[in-house]
Design a protein around this motif. Structure first.
Motif, PDB file in Angstrom:
ATOM      1  N   ASN A 101      -1.617   0.824  -8.995  1.00 40.95           N
ATOM      2  CA  ASN A 101      -0.959   0.683  -7.915  1.00 40.95           C
ATOM      3  C   ASN A 101      -0.182   0.393  -6.908  1.00 40.95           C
ATOM      4  O   ASN A 101      -1.645   1.226  -6.195  1.00 40.95           O
ATOM      5  CB  ASN A 101       0.339   1.409  -8.629  1.00 40.95           C
ATOM      6  CG  ASN A 101       0.556   3.038  -8.607  1.00 40.95           C
ATOM      7  OD1 ASN A 101       0.167   2.884  -7.699  1.00 40.95           O
ATOM      8  ND2 ASN A 101       0.716   3.433  -9.365  1.00 40.95           N
ATOM      9  N   LEU A 102       0.617   0.318  -6.334  1.00 36.52           N
ATOM     10  CA  LEU A 102       0.794   0.246  -4.726  1.00 36.52           C
ATOM     11  C   LEU A 102       0.097   1.556  -3.957  1.00 36.52           C
ATOM     12  O   LEU A 102      -0.137   0.935  -2.919  1.00 36.52           O
ATOM     13  CB  LEU A 102       2.305   0.021  -4.274  1.00 36.52           C
ATOM     14  CG  LEU A 102       2.780  -0.336  -3.042  1.00 36.52           C
ATOM     15  CD1 LEU A 102       1.511  -1.483  -2.342  1.00 36.52           C
ATOM     16  CD2 LEU A 102       4.122  -0.806  -2.807  1.00 36.52           C
ATOM     17  N   SER A 103       1.220   2.422  -4.604  1.00 35.97           N
ATOM     18  CA  SER A 103       0.654   3.881  -4.094  1.00 35.97           C
ATOM     19  C   SER A 103      -0.860   4.193  -3.853  1.00 35.97           C
ATOM     20  O   SER A 103      -1.046   4.507  -2.575  1.00 35.97           O
ATOM     21  CB  SER A 103       1.220   4.931  -5.216  1.00 35.97           C
ATOM     22  OG  SER A 103       2.481   5.047  -4.953  1.00 35.97           O
ATOM     23  N   SER A 104      -1.357   4.067  -4.721  1.00 42.65           N
ATOM     24  CA  SER A 104      -2.834   4.300  -4.997  1.00 42.65           C
ATOM     25  C   SER A 104      -3.539   3.407  -4.181  1.00 42.65           C
ATOM     26  O   SER A 104      -4.823   3.203  -3.597  1.00 42.65           O
ATOM     27  CB  SER A 104      -3.792   4.029  -6.601  1.00 42.65           C
ATOM     28  OG  SER A 104      -2.984   2.503  -7.018  1.00 42.65           O
TER      29      SER A 104
ATOM     30  N   SER B 156      -9.654   0.059   2.442  1.00 48.01           N
ATOM     31  CA  SER B 156      -9.551  -1.036   2.967  1.00 48.01           C
ATOM     32  C   SER B 156      -8.116  -1.337   3.163  1.00 48.01           C
ATOM     33  O   SER B 156      -7.868  -1.784   4.540  1.00 48.01           O
ATOM     34  CB  SER B 156      -9.096  -2.065   1.738  1.00 48.01           C
ATOM     35  OG  SER B 156      -9.091  -1.726   1.188  1.00 48.01           O
ATOM     36  N   MET B 157      -7.473  -0.136   2.479  1.00 46.96           N
ATOM     37  CA  MET B 157      -5.671  -0.201   3.410  1.00 46.96           C
ATOM     38  C   MET B 157      -5.616   0.839   5.096  1.00 46.96           C
ATOM     39  O   MET B 157      -5.054   0.916   5.217  1.00 46.96           O
ATOM     40  CB  MET B 157      -4.346   0.050   2.631  1.00 46.96           C
ATOM     41  CG  MET B 157      -4.537  -0.721   0.942  1.00 46.96           C
ATOM     42  SD  MET B 157      -3.736  -2.295   2.143  1.00 46.96           S
ATOM     43  CE  MET B 157      -2.692  -2.411   2.230  1.00 46.96           C
TER      44      MET B 157
ATOM     45  N   VAL C  54      -0.080  -4.856  -6.667  1.00 47.23           N
ATOM     46  CA  VAL C  54      -1.581  -4.312  -7.488  1.00 47.23           C
ATOM     47  C   VAL C  54      -0.904  -5.277  -8.868  1.00 47.23           C
ATOM     48  O   VAL C  54      -2.545  -6.286  -9.651  1.00 47.23           O
ATOM     49  CB  VAL C  54      -1.704  -3.477  -7.805  1.00 47.23           C
ATOM     50  CG1 VAL C  54      -2.985  -2.739  -8.457  1.00 47.23           C
ATOM     51  CG2 VAL C  54      -2.104  -2.781  -6.580  1.00 47.23           C
ATOM     52  N   TYR C  55       0.557  -4.980  -9.624  1.00 47.58           N
ATOM     53  CA  TYR C  55       0.184  -5.763 -10.678  1.00 47.58           C
ATOM     54  C   TYR C  55       0.312  -7.155 -10.987  1.00 47.58           C
ATOM     55  O   TYR C  55      -0.428  -7.690 -11.900  1.00 47.58           O
ATOM     56  CB  TYR C  55       2.469  -5.206 -11.537  1.00 47.58           C
ATOM     57  CG  TYR C  55       2.313  -5.975 -13.091  1.00 47.58           C
ATOM     58  CD1 TYR C  55       2.057  -5.349 -13.398  1.00 47.58           C
ATOM     59  CD2 TYR C  55       2.902  -6.677 -12.415  1.00 47.58           C
ATOM     60  CE1 TYR C  55       1.855  -5.829 -15.160  1.00 47.58           C
ATOM     61  CE2 TYR C  55       3.771  -7.494 -13.428  1.00 47.58           C
ATOM     62  CZ  TYR C  55       3.179  -7.308 -14.613  1.00 47.58           C
ATOM     63  OH  TYR C  55       3.592  -7.857 -15.650  1.00 47.58           O
ATOM     64  N   VAL C  56       0.630  -7.572 -10.054  1.00 44.79           N
ATOM     65  CA  VAL C  56       0.382  -9.050 -10.028  1.00 44.79           C
ATOM     66  C   VAL C  56      -1.327  -9.851  -9.416  1.00 44.79           C
ATOM     67  O   VAL C  56      -1.738 -10.678 -10.388  1.00 44.79           O
ATOM     68  CB  VAL C  56       1.233 -10.122  -8.933  1.00 44.79           C
ATOM     69  CG1 VAL C  56       0.948 -11.596  -9.156  1.00 44.79           C
ATOM     70  CG2 VAL C  56       2.428  -9.633  -8.749  1.00 44.79           C
ATOM     71  N   TYR C  57      -1.823  -8.569  -9.169  1.00 46.75           N
ATOM     72  CA  TYR C  57      -3.041  -9.193  -8.748  1.00 46.75           C
ATOM     73  C   TYR C  57      -3.891  -9.089 -10.305  1.00 46.75           C
ATOM     74  O   TYR C  57      -5.257 -10.042 -10.525  1.00 46.75           O
ATOM     75  CB  TYR C  57      -4.009  -8.480  -8.155  1.00 46.75           C
ATOM     76  CG  TYR C  57      -5.476  -7.970  -7.457  1.00 46.75           C
ATOM     77  CD1 TYR C  57      -5.951  -9.137  -7.207  1.00 46.75           C
ATOM     78  CD2 TYR C  57      -6.248  -7.139  -8.333  1.00 46.75           C
ATOM     79  CE1 TYR C  57      -7.204  -9.142  -7.035  1.00 46.75           C
ATOM     80  CE2 TYR C  57      -7.186  -6.861  -8.189  1.00 46.75           C
ATOM     81  CZ  TYR C  57      -8.147  -8.158  -7.933  1.00 46.75           C
ATOM     82  OH  TYR C  57      -9.373  -8.534  -8.101  1.00 46.75           O
TER      83      TYR C  57
END
Length: 230
Positions: free
Chosen positions: A214-217, A223-224, A165-168
């Motif tokens: 973040n990854l947790s959210s 979608s996930m 998510v950060y890199v996105y």
């Protein structure tokens, strides 16, 4: 505008930048799939490659931006490219972009806008490139200091907590930032009064609303929750 000899280079970077974005989409899909399948090791390794991809994409998009036809005069382009570091190149590009409509400025208008953009560039382009350099030089998990004489625990921690998510967010911020500067250099007067403020607001709005992503959210999004189709 740049000399005609620069046009081939511009076209080359258009191709390169487009392919980087194709690669970005593919690697992000790979990571998302691995997240759904709880493949932590795949997520970890692919995310580091994703971060590496971002910084190389950032360099390509920068070159495409400064070589934009009907943008910088060749003398200004040469002044940008002769700078030593990527940060200095970005800063010089901003200074040259605002020169395009300096006759319309009032008071501290240009310095304020220039500083706003430089602040974003430092946080979302320059700082991430440090992590890229470590990964590119073989320090994919444990980082060393610049002289390779001791471990760098701070950068090691930053590598460890990288997530998709950060890199996105970095990709999206970069695209919005480049769009702003391209407008400034291609149509300075019109871009300044009609587009700059709204585009800059859009950029700041995205930064603000996504700062807690973040990854947790991400794992909690609809979608996930969809099953992987094999």
């Amino acid at each position: 505008m740049p000399d005609s000899t620069s046009l081939d280079f511009y076209r080359a970077y258009v191709v390169n930048t487009t392919d980087f974005l194709t690669a970005e989409n593919e690697i992000r899909r790979t990571i998302n799939r691995a997240i759904k399948e709880n493949k932590a090791n795949t997520v970890n390794i692919q995310t580091k490659l994703y971060a590496l991809l971002y910084s190389t994409y950032s360099e390509s998009s920068f070159m495409k931006m400064v070589l934009t036809p009907y943008g910088f005069e060749q003398k200004h382009l040469d002044e940008i490219l002769i700078q030593g570091s990527i940060q200095e190149k970005w800063h010089k590009a901003i200074e040259m972009a605002f020169l395009k409509f300096s006759t319309y400025s009032k008071g501290s208008e240009i310095p304020n806008k220039s500083q706003d953009l430089k602040r974003i560039i430092l946080k979302y382009i320059i700082d991430p490139s440090v992590i890229r350099n470590k990964i590119a030089h073989g320090q994919i998990t444990v980082a060393l200091n610049s002289k390779n004489t001791a471990l760098n625990t701070d950068l090691t921690q930053k590598i460890e907590v990288l997530d998709v998510v950060y890199v996105y967010r970095l990709f999206e911020i970069n695209k919005k930032l480049v769009s702003i500067i391209e407008d400034l250099i291609e149509s300075p007067d019109k871009a300044h009064y009609n587009y700059y403020y709204s585009k800059f607001q859009e950029l700041e709005s995205f930064i603000s609303k996504s700062q807690n992503w973040n990854l947790s959210s991400k794992k909690n999004t609809i979608s996930m929750s969809k099953k992987v189709i094999r």
